[in-house]
Motif scaffolding. Structure first.
Motif, PDB file in Angstrom:
ATOM      1  N   PHE A   1      61.574  72.504  59.762  1.00 49.59           N
ATOM      2  CA  PHE A   1      61.313  73.819  60.357  1.00 49.59           C
ATOM      3  C   PHE A   1      62.346  74.873  59.951  1.00 49.59           C
ATOM      4  CE2 PHE A   1      58.120  71.556  62.286  1.00 49.59           C
ATOM      5  CZ  PHE A   1      58.539  70.650  63.251  1.00 49.59           C
ATOM      6  N   SER A   2      63.137  74.606  58.924  1.00 53.17           N
ATOM      7  CA  SER A   2      64.139  75.607  58.534  1.00 53.17           C
ATOM      8  C   SER A   2      63.475  76.811  57.874  1.00 53.17           C
ATOM      9  CB  SER A   2      65.180  74.991  57.596  1.00 53.17           C
ATOM     10  OG  SER A   2      64.542  74.440  56.465  1.00 53.17           O
ATOM     11  N   ARG A   3      62.276  76.641  57.310  1.00 54.02           N
ATOM     12  CA  ARG A   3      61.554  77.799  56.747  1.00 54.02           C
ATOM     13  C   ARG A   3      60.606  78.379  57.778  1.00 54.02           C
ATOM     14  NH1 ARG A   3      61.981  79.074  51.414  1.00 54.02           N
ATOM     15  NH2 ARG A   3      62.980  77.493  50.174  1.00 54.02           N
ATOM     16  N   LYS A   4      59.823  77.510  58.419  1.00 58.89           N
ATOM     17  CA  LYS A   4      58.880  77.953  59.432  1.00 58.89           C
ATOM     18  C   LYS A   4      58.367  76.730  60.160  1.00 58.89           C
ATOM     19  CE  LYS A   4      56.065  79.692  56.409  1.00 58.89           C
ATOM     20  NZ  LYS A   4      54.997  80.194  55.537  1.00 58.89           N
ATOM     21  N   ILE A   5      57.585  76.979  61.184  1.00 63.70           N
ATOM     22  CA  ILE A   5      56.855  75.907  61.847  1.00 63.70           C
ATOM     23  C   ILE A   5      55.379  76.288  61.743  1.00 63.70           C
ATOM     24  CG2 ILE A   5      57.209  76.926  64.143  1.00 63.70           C
ATOM     25  CD1 ILE A   5      57.476  74.058  65.200  1.00 63.70           C
ATOM     26  N   PHE A   6      54.568  75.333  61.316  1.00 72.39           N
ATOM     27  CA  PHE A   6      53.181  75.656  60.991  1.00 72.39           C
ATOM     28  C   PHE A   6      52.249  74.771  61.798  1.00 72.39           C
ATOM     29  CE2 PHE A   6      49.964  77.478  58.349  1.00 72.39           C
ATOM     30  CZ  PHE A   6      49.029  76.503  58.088  1.00 72.39           C
ATOM     31  N   LEU A   7      51.254  75.396  62.427  1.00 72.27           N
ATOM     32  CA  LEU A   7      50.255  74.646  63.191  1.00 72.27           C
ATOM     33  C   LEU A   7      48.926  74.748  62.475  1.00 72.27           C
ATOM     34  CD1 LEU A   7      49.531  73.123  65.850  1.00 72.27           C
ATOM     35  CD2 LEU A   7      48.941  75.356  66.822  1.00 72.27           C
ATOM     36  N   ASN A   8      48.360  73.585  62.104  1.00 73.00           N
ATOM     37  CA  ASN A   8      47.076  73.670  61.404  1.00 73.00           C
ATOM     38  C   ASN A   8      45.921  73.649  62.414  1.00 73.00           C
ATOM     39  OD1 ASN A   8      46.304  70.972  61.922  1.00 73.00           O
ATOM     40  ND2 ASN A   8      46.087  70.426  59.761  1.00 73.00           N
ATOM     41  N   VAL A   9      44.738  73.813  61.917  1.00 71.33           N
ATOM     42  CA  VAL A   9      43.582  74.017  62.794  1.00 71.33           C
ATOM     43  C   VAL A   9      43.297  72.776  63.661  1.00 71.33           C
ATOM     44  CG1 VAL A   9      41.796  73.227  61.168  1.00 71.33           C
ATOM     45  CG2 VAL A   9      41.287  75.108  62.739  1.00 71.33           C
ATOM     46  N   ASN A  10      43.807  71.634  63.241  1.00 70.44           N
ATOM     47  CA  ASN A  10      43.589  70.401  63.991  1.00 70.44           C
ATOM     48  C   ASN A  10      44.752  70.039  64.900  1.00 70.44           C
ATOM     49  OD1 ASN A  10      40.964  69.693  62.924  1.00 70.44           O
ATOM     50  ND2 ASN A  10      42.027  69.392  60.969  1.00 70.44           N
ATOM     51  N   GLY A  11      45.662  70.968  65.060  1.00 73.31           N
ATOM     52  CA  GLY A  11      46.764  70.736  65.995  1.00 73.31           C
ATOM     53  C   GLY A  11      47.931  69.966  65.399  1.00 73.31           C
ATOM     54  N   ARG A  12      47.963  69.827  64.074  1.00 75.26           N
ATOM     55  CA  ARG A  12      49.115  69.154  63.457  1.00 75.26           C
ATOM     56  C   ARG A  12      50.238  70.166  63.290  1.00 75.26           C
ATOM     57  NH1 ARG A  12      47.588  64.294  60.721  1.00 75.26           N
ATOM     58  NH2 ARG A  12      45.374  64.209  60.213  1.00 75.26           N
TER      59      ARG A  12
END
Lengths: 511, 419
Positions: free
Chosen positions: A392-403
């Motif tokens: 998460f040092s660049r970003k935190i990403f949530l995909n459409v399936n909740g991952r």
């Protein structure tokens, strides 16, 4: 491993790099010869003493013993001061463990969160990584699914709680909330709801800004909202109508004219917003070129886009021929602009060559410091294996399936670091630290014998770390010769434009 | 005909200023300094952005006696090389020392000039809490320059509110390296026990500054609170030296295995001998002597504190140190002092940065990074230092310069000799 990397540029200038302390310097051919002897574990004093003649031939030139003696002294001097070493073990340079406290600290200070608001798209671009030429196993099946607001809110609340805590060492942190797809504007309701939710919060340490990557097909419909909320837009467009031949609707029809009209309308109605908040990305392929892209964007918008290649990762075996016919190499396409001074001038900072020079200097200049503390204190200079970002040092990403993923570019299935459901958020820093520490223990087996420790760009999450046979793999592994060639090519470029070094060091934020 | 090049090594620092040119070897502190116009011109060319420490030499330069002396020195001392590479068509280059800080405040401003620097609190690494004070105390004058606590038995009218101190420390828990506690008498602070207990959980360097008589009076308390993990800077007035106090304090400190240092203050020449006699007679090993400018002793400073060229060039400096002097003031950077009324200073004699009752610490740190009043008060920004060839080699600007009212606390002459 050899500690000194010896290389010559095309102009026959000699250099050596001490790979353990990044000391890189031009050297006289005699020194070059002596360092080569050292690399081959020969005793240079004994070699010198054995030379009977007064004139000694080194690389087609004759030198007196006195001259060679001077360079023997110089080698001795540099050895005494640690700039020349016989050999070294790079394993000690690696940090192999990240703590859960560090993961928590990163999360509290994360400055970018991305949401895949939908996996549906109103275009059917031929080179899309979710399209037919790529392996389906690398990502969740695309089923025209929308992300729910509840999941978005759950993750935002989780991040906000940490951002408002003492763990956040920023002053008034601006959290960038980015929306992706598919085509994100197909789930505009979620975007609007998210923006309105965040805007009504009264927080002490956190504020928000918004961004989106869009194909611009629906831009006209939602332009007012995007402008009103000061979105930063990254618009995908590959050039003129012919250049956009791969960016088509599902019915096979071209989308270019509609997209161009939308962009022109945005520019006309909101010129300041267009100038300051709209950016472009063009994909390079067989229907365009760097020059085509330059000429189109210069004429239409007086802006230069970022340019990327079609992804070569995860191509299906049966689609390899289509891929090869579609793919165009950025380096070659930039080289073709050699005779176009205007293109070179406008796009040099975006060129492959320039980015390679930046990477080289970031890796090998000992005068680049991450921050003021790094300059002031003697910090631990160890680094983690490969260029895989810390979680998460660049970003935190949530995909459409909740991952929950470390960014949108990774393999979604293999890189899951947590999950978000309608009920809760599961981001366990102990578990995450464990995943990374396991990676590092595996990667070090390969990395400890790689010469590319300083300029590695390999991401273990994008490309994976194991081949089909189970061995640790890395397609950026460098042996001695690979590093020689890499360094020589970068120094070739800098020899031709020495002013570029000063310019980059004085003006660029390199990372 | 192949060309001859002068190429300087990357570990060499160069400076050209005011008609003088300096090469300084950061490996062994050897240096070359010259006022000769031919050499100065050569050095200017070397520094030129297009040359990158590598220049082609003309026949005139190669034959000029002063240049030849320069070339010999450079080569003999491994500061560079002069050679002809007959097979080379393009001049070689060096990655010369140019500082790039990724978080440089000027590289991290948006188009409106607003500073956008992440993790700003990580720069706040050293905090001094002035726990108590009195308006008429000597301490309040002395603290503007040096860390010395005179023996004063005063009623402390002003005390730092404990909750304010606690809140501030907690917000900096992950960023601090040093915490200093000082005051007229820290042991009289109304929440000394609570504060000490709080700080025991902080894994940073903690230092208590106190007078020796206060230390001796409170040695039981110190032991009771288990303060052996703290360091102690213990001030001794040479005029009121009490041998038994010294011996008692030393015994206690060694018994605790604490880190410590005795601090002396000196204002006049005759005090130097007295202090050294004390040190020798009592075999004091860990000590520091701090000059203090009282407004009337500039001659004392000129004779004993002002530095010469030999002082600047005699002490070996690493390239990192020299480059950092270009960008930050390493004496001040990362430091703040909190006075009992909540005011935040870098130097109590200077402008306040804010007040913790009205501003958060992150806001104060942000403003200091943005305005750069002290943390980036470097010699290349002030006169006459910015016009001096030693500009980045000198120690950083400190409280003395601000107290005395001039930046050049030195005797720099124009006649140079090379080492």
């Amino acid at each position: 491993m050899k500690s000194q990397i010896l290389l010559q540029t095309d102009s026959n200038n000699c250099y050596f790099l001490n790979n353990s302390n990044k000391y890189l310097s031009n050297c006289h051919p005699i020194m070059f010869y002596l360092l080569d002897l050292i690399n081959r574990r020969e005793n240079i004093i004994e070699w010198f003493d054995k030379q009977a003649d007064n004139d000694i031939k080194i690389y087609e030139s004759n030198y007196s013993k006195d001259v060679i003696k001077y360079y023997l002294s110089k080698v001795e001097y540099l050895q005494k001061h640690g700039l020349i070493k016989p050999s070294h073990n790079l394993e000690n340079h690696f940090e192999l463990s990240i703590s859960s406290e560090k993961v928590n600290s990163i999360i509290a200070n994360v400055d970018s969160v991305g949401f895949e608001v939908t996996d549906s798209c109103n275009l059917n671009c031929r080179y899309c990584i979710y399209g037919e030429i790529y392996n389906e196993d690398d990502f969740d099946k695309r089923i025209n699914k929308h992300l729910s607001f509840k999941k978005v809110k759950n993750l935002l609340d989780f991040l906000i709680e940490r951002s408002e805590s003492e763990g956040n060492v920023n002053h008034q942190k601006e959290l960038l909330v980015n929306f992706y797809g598919g085509e994100p504007l197909l789930n505009f309701d979620l975007i609007k709801r998210t923006v309105l939710y965040l805007k009504q919060l009264k927080l002490n340490k956190t504020s928000f800004k918004f961004g989106m990557t869009t194909n611009c097909v629906l831009l006209n419909r939602y332009a007012d909202f995007l402008v009103e909320n000061d979105f930063t837009l990254l618009c995908s467009l590959d050039g003129n109508e012919r250049n956009n031949g791969h960016r088509i609707f599902h019915n096979g029809k071209e989308a270019f004219n509609l997209i161009l009209d939308n962009l022109k309308s945005l520019k006309k109605n909101y010129p300041t917003f267009f100038n300051t908040r709209v950016f472009f990305n063009s994909v390079l392929h067989n229907l365009n070129s760097v020059k085509d892209i330059h000429d189109f964007f210069k004429e239409e918008f007086d802006k230069m886009p970022a340019i990327s290649e079609i992804s070569s990762f995860g191509v299906k075996e049966e689609s390899k021929e289509i891929f090869l016919n579609t793919y165009q190499n950025m380096k070659s396409s930039f080289r073709e602009t050699e005779g176009c001074p205007e293109v070179k001038k406008d796009m040099y900072n975006l060129s492959f060559e320039y980015s390679q020079t930046l990477n080289f200097l970031t890796a090998y200049s000992p005068f680049i410091y991450e921050d003021y503390n790094h300059l002031l204190f003697n910090r631990d200079t160890r680094f983690y294996p490969t260029a895989t970002c810390l979680p998460f040092s660049r970003k935190i990403f949530l995909n459409v399936n909740g991952r929950v993923l470390p960014c949108e570019n990774v393999d979604h299935k293999k890189s899951t670091l947590g999950t978000v459901s309608e009920e809760n958020v599961e981001i366990d820093s102990v578990k995450i630290a464990g995943i990374y520490n396991e990676f590092y223990q595996q990667l070090i087996k390969k990395c400890k014998s790689c010469y590319n420790i300083h300029s590695c760009t390999y991401c273990a999450f994008t490309k994976g770390i194991r081949s089909e046979t189970g061995k640790i793999q890395c397609d950026e592994f460098f042996n001695y010769t690979n590093l020689q060639k890499y360094l020589a090519s970068k120094l070739n470029d800098l020899e031709k434009q020495p002013e570029l070094y000063s310019q980059i060091m004085k003006e660029e934020v390199l990372k | 005909m192949s060309k001859k090049y002068l190429i300087i090594e990357p570990y060499i620092y160069t400076s050209v200023n005011n008609g003088s040119a300096l090469l300084y070897n950061t490996l062994d502190s050897k240096y070359f300094i010259s006022n000769d116009s031919e050499v100065v011109e050569l050095m200017k060319r070397l520094q030129n952005e297009e040359e990158s420490y590598s220049i082609e030499l003309s026949d005139i330069e190669l034959k000029n006696e002063k240049c030849k002396t320069f070339f010999s020195f450079v080569k003999d001392n491994f500061m560079g090389d002069i050679y002809r590479n007959s097979s080379s068509e393009i001049k070689p280059m060096q990655l010369k020392p140019i500082l790039n800080i990724q978080s440089d405040v000027e590289l991290n401003r948006n188009e409106d000039g607003k500073l956008e620097l992440p993790k700003i609190l990580t720069y706040q690494t050293n905090i001094t809490l002035i726990l108590n004070d009195s308006n008429e105390s000597l301490f309040s004058k002395i603290i503007k320059q040096i860390s010395f606590v005179p023996e004063e038995n005063l009623v402390c009218e002003n005390e730092l509110e404990y909750q304010l101190a606690k809140r501030t420390l907690e917000s900096l828990k992950d960023t601090l390296y040093y915490i200093n506690l000082t005051g007229v008498d820290v042991f009289k602070y109304y929440k000394f026990k609570e504060l000490s207990k709080l700080l025991l959980s902080y894994n940073v360097f903690k230092v208590i500054h106190c007078n020796i008589s206060h230390f001796v009076l409170n040695k039981s308390l110190i032991k009771e609170l288990n303060l052996q993990s703290f360091g102690f800077i213990i001030s001794i007035s040479h005029e009121d030296f009490v041998k038994s106090d010294y011996e008692e304090a030393l015994f206690c400190l060694k018994d605790m295995s604490a880190n410590f240092e005795f601090s002396f203050m000196v204002r006049h020449e005759d005090e130097i001998d007295k202090i050294f006699s004390l040190i020798v007679d009592n075999k004091i090993e860990q000590y520091k002597i701090n000059p203090y400018f009282d407004g009337n002793n500039i001659d004392f400073f000129k004779n004993n504190v002002f530095i010469e060229e030999e002082d600047i060039l005699g002490e070996k400096k690493e390239m990192k140190q020299i480059l950092s002097n270009e960008a930050i003031n390493s004496f001040y950077f990362g430091r703040t002092m909190i006075s009992p009324d909540g005011n935040v200073f870098v130097n109590p004699g200077g402008t306040k940065l804010g007040n913790l009752y009205n501003n958060s610490i992150s806001e104060i740190v942000f403003n200091e990074m943005d305005d750069s009043k002290f943390w980036m008060l470097t010699r290349n920004k002030v006169l006459p230092c910015s016009k001096c060839v030693y500009c980045n080699l000198c120690p950083p600007i400190s409280n003395y310069e601000l107290a005395i009212g001039q930046f050049n606390l030195c005797h720099i002459h124009k006649n140079h000799q090379n080492n």
